[in-house]
Write a protein that holds these residues in place. Structure first.
Motif, mmCIF file in Angstrom:
data_model
loop_
_atom_site.group_PDB
_atom_site.id
_atom_site.type_symbol
_atom_site.label_atom_id
_atom_site.label_comp_id
_atom_site.label_asym_id
_atom_site.label_seq_id
_atom_site.Cartn_x
_atom_site.Cartn_y
_atom_site.Cartn_z
ATOM 1 N N PRO A 307 50.438 46.838 37.266
ATOM 2 C CA PRO A 307 51.892 46.692 37.167
ATOM 3 C C PRO A 307 52.615 48.038 37.234
ATOM 4 O O PRO A 307 52.168 49.032 36.649
ATOM 5 C CB PRO A 307 52.089 46.025 35.803
ATOM 6 C CG PRO A 307 50.880 46.390 35.016
ATOM 7 C CD PRO A 307 49.757 46.518 36.002
ATOM 8 N N GLY A 346 55.589 44.586 37.863
ATOM 9 C CA GLY A 346 54.471 43.782 38.331
ATOM 10 C C GLY A 346 53.642 44.551 39.335
ATOM 11 O O GLY A 346 53.889 45.739 39.613
ATOM 12 N N HIS A 432 51.398 36.611 37.270
ATOM 13 C CA HIS A 432 52.579 37.279 36.709
ATOM 14 C C HIS A 432 53.321 36.365 35.742
ATOM 15 O O HIS A 432 54.520 36.564 35.488
ATOM 16 C CB HIS A 432 53.515 37.722 37.839
ATOM 17 C CG HIS A 432 53.013 38.897 38.619
ATOM 18 N ND1 HIS A 432 52.094 38.776 39.636
ATOM 19 C CD2 HIS A 432 53.288 40.226 38.526
ATOM 20 C CE1 HIS A 432 51.828 39.972 40.146
ATOM 21 N NE2 HIS A 432 52.542 40.873 39.490
#
Length: 460
Positions: A307, A346, A432
């Motif tokens: 991320p 992310g 996610h």
């Protein structure tokens, strides 16, 4: 301890617990029994002192001297082994029979009644001292009795425990071992049955209809077995589908090479055409292997996200431009609608692959002259990416199946994709903490929606 069977360990723990309970219970019984014995002696001494006082009072009313009254009272209540003394106000014995009890003089002078246990060479005694007054005559009554009877009773109870507790433990151990065997027999039977269950099929562990812990264990095991069989089934299907999909490009490459090598000499254009075929199929094979590797690592939990802080609108714009170039060859327009600035945290590469896969799928199922639109918005706790195409739509019964691996509904387009784009896209969304769904589909087109948590946007 770990090398022992569960049955034997349960028996040992049960025995240890029982030993502790019996020892504590035995100590409590001895303590209570001793206190009850002392209370019984106290009541006897109180009754005797009351009798002595009544006799002295009666003698004094008959005008007898204090000494004569004391002698008469002592003779009336005399008992073997019991000490009795009647003292005047100065502590001088008027009449006494100590029965071998020797007491210091300070213990005999008390302004209040007292009860105590004293230790003499002959053993423990229970002593009562009570000052009394008969008119103008003050006296002190002393009465004591040995506690040998109480101690004897305690010794008898202790001996009974020494003999009874080991016998009770032996019986309890045998009973505990038998109860453990009976209680664990269903688990033993379940283990024996579980060892014969095949990883495929529909046979389950018996006992799940029970309402006790055995039933809970059976239901949990059957649930685990069902998930294992489903995973194995998915794995077998994946291997079968993968083998089928890999076989096609490999066969084309081999056939093209065989055809090119059947003659010693061929025109350069023929070789170029053969190499072009091999190149296209090799690219398709590479994409297929890469997608399969992503899904395999995802299934094994070995794909670690990386991320970073990013802006989703930039990713959407880049993917729209990249897919638009390929879509132009099909006569399809890809345009970006509402794309405000949205911060997010992310894996940038995976998020790009997610958007590209969904856009590519929309382009492949949109006829020439059609339009694919992508919109980005953030509302409250949700970030959503909508991809809308003008294709022919997806039947209701197939709307969830399109997210299965190697599924391509349009047979005419099987060579254009691998059937793994949407499954990979859904996995990326779920990795996610989001989702990918087909919101709507009909003759006018389809609408896919990617939802991502706004919490990641707040972190960014």
């Amino acid at each position: 301890m770990k090398s022992l069977s569960l049955r034997l360990r349960l028996t040992l723990w049960y025995t240890v617990a029982l030993v502790v309970v019996l020892c504590l219970g035995g100590a409590d019984v001895l303590l209570v029994q001793g206190r009850l014995g002392v209370r019984r002696v106290d009541r006897e001494l109180e009754a005797t002192i009351a009798t002595v006082a009544n006799v002295i009072r009666a003698e004094l009313e008959e005008k007898e001297s204090p000494r004569t009254a004391a002698e008469e009272a002592r003779a009336t209540v005399a008992a073997p082994g019991r000490a009795i003394a009647i003292l005047d106000a100065r502590g001088v014995p008027l009449s006494a029979a100590w029965s071998g009890l020797t007491l210091p003089s300070e213990m005999l002078h008390s302004s209040t009644a007292s009860m105590s246990t004293v230790t003499a060479p002959s053993g423990a005694w229970r002593l009562h001292v009570r000052p009394v007054t008969f008119g103008d005559t003050a006296m002190t009554l002393v009465l004591a009795t040995p506690l040998e009877e109480v101690r004897r009773e305690q010794r008898e109870v202790q001996q009974a425990m020494i003999i009874g507790i080991p016998i009770a433990l032996l019986i309890a151990m045998a009973g505990g071992y038998w109860l453990a065997a009976v209680g664990l027999r269903p688990i033993t039977d379940m283990a024996r049955q579980a060892s014969t269950l095949a990883p495929i099929g529909h046979e389950q562990l018996a006992g799940q209809d029970r309402t006790d812990e055995i039933g809970l264990l059976a239901r949990a095991f059957n649930g685990l077995l069902g998930r294992l069989r489903a995973t194995l089934g998915t794995q077998r299907q994946f291997m079968a589908d993968a083998s089928h999909e890999l076989r096609t490009p490999v066969s084309i490459i081999r056939t093209a090479a065989d055809v090119a090598l059947t003659k010693d000499r061929r025109a350069p254009d023929e070789y170029r055409e053969t190499l072009a075929i091999i190149k296209d199929e090799s690219e398709r094979l590479s994409r297929l292997v890469a997608d399969m590797l992503v899904l395999a690592r995802a299934d094994a939990g070995g794909y670690q996200l990386r991320p970073v802080d990013l802006y989703l609108d930039e990713i959407v714009a880049d993917c729209q431009r990249a897919v638009a170039v390929l879509a132009a060859q099909r006569g399809v327009t890809v345009r970006c609608g509402n794309c405000p600035e949205v911060a997010f945290r992310g894996d940038e590469d995976l998020l790009r692959q997610l958007v590209v896969n969904v856009l590519t799928n929309a382009v492949q199922h949109t006829s020439a002259g059609g339009v694919v639109t992508i919109d980005l918005m953030q509302r409250g706790s949700d970030i959503s990416i909508h991809i809308v195409d003008t294709g022919s739509g997806i039947p209701i019964e197939e709307r969830e199946r399109i997210f299965d691996r190697f599924v391509q509904l349009d047979a005419a387009r099987r060579g254009a994709g691998t059937g793994l784009g949407l499954p990979i896209a859904r996995w990326i969304a779920e990795a996610h903490s989001g989702s990918l769904v087909l919101e709507d589909s009909g003759p006018a087109g389809s609408r896919f929606c990617v939802r991502l948590p706004a919490a990641a946007a707040a972190q960014a």
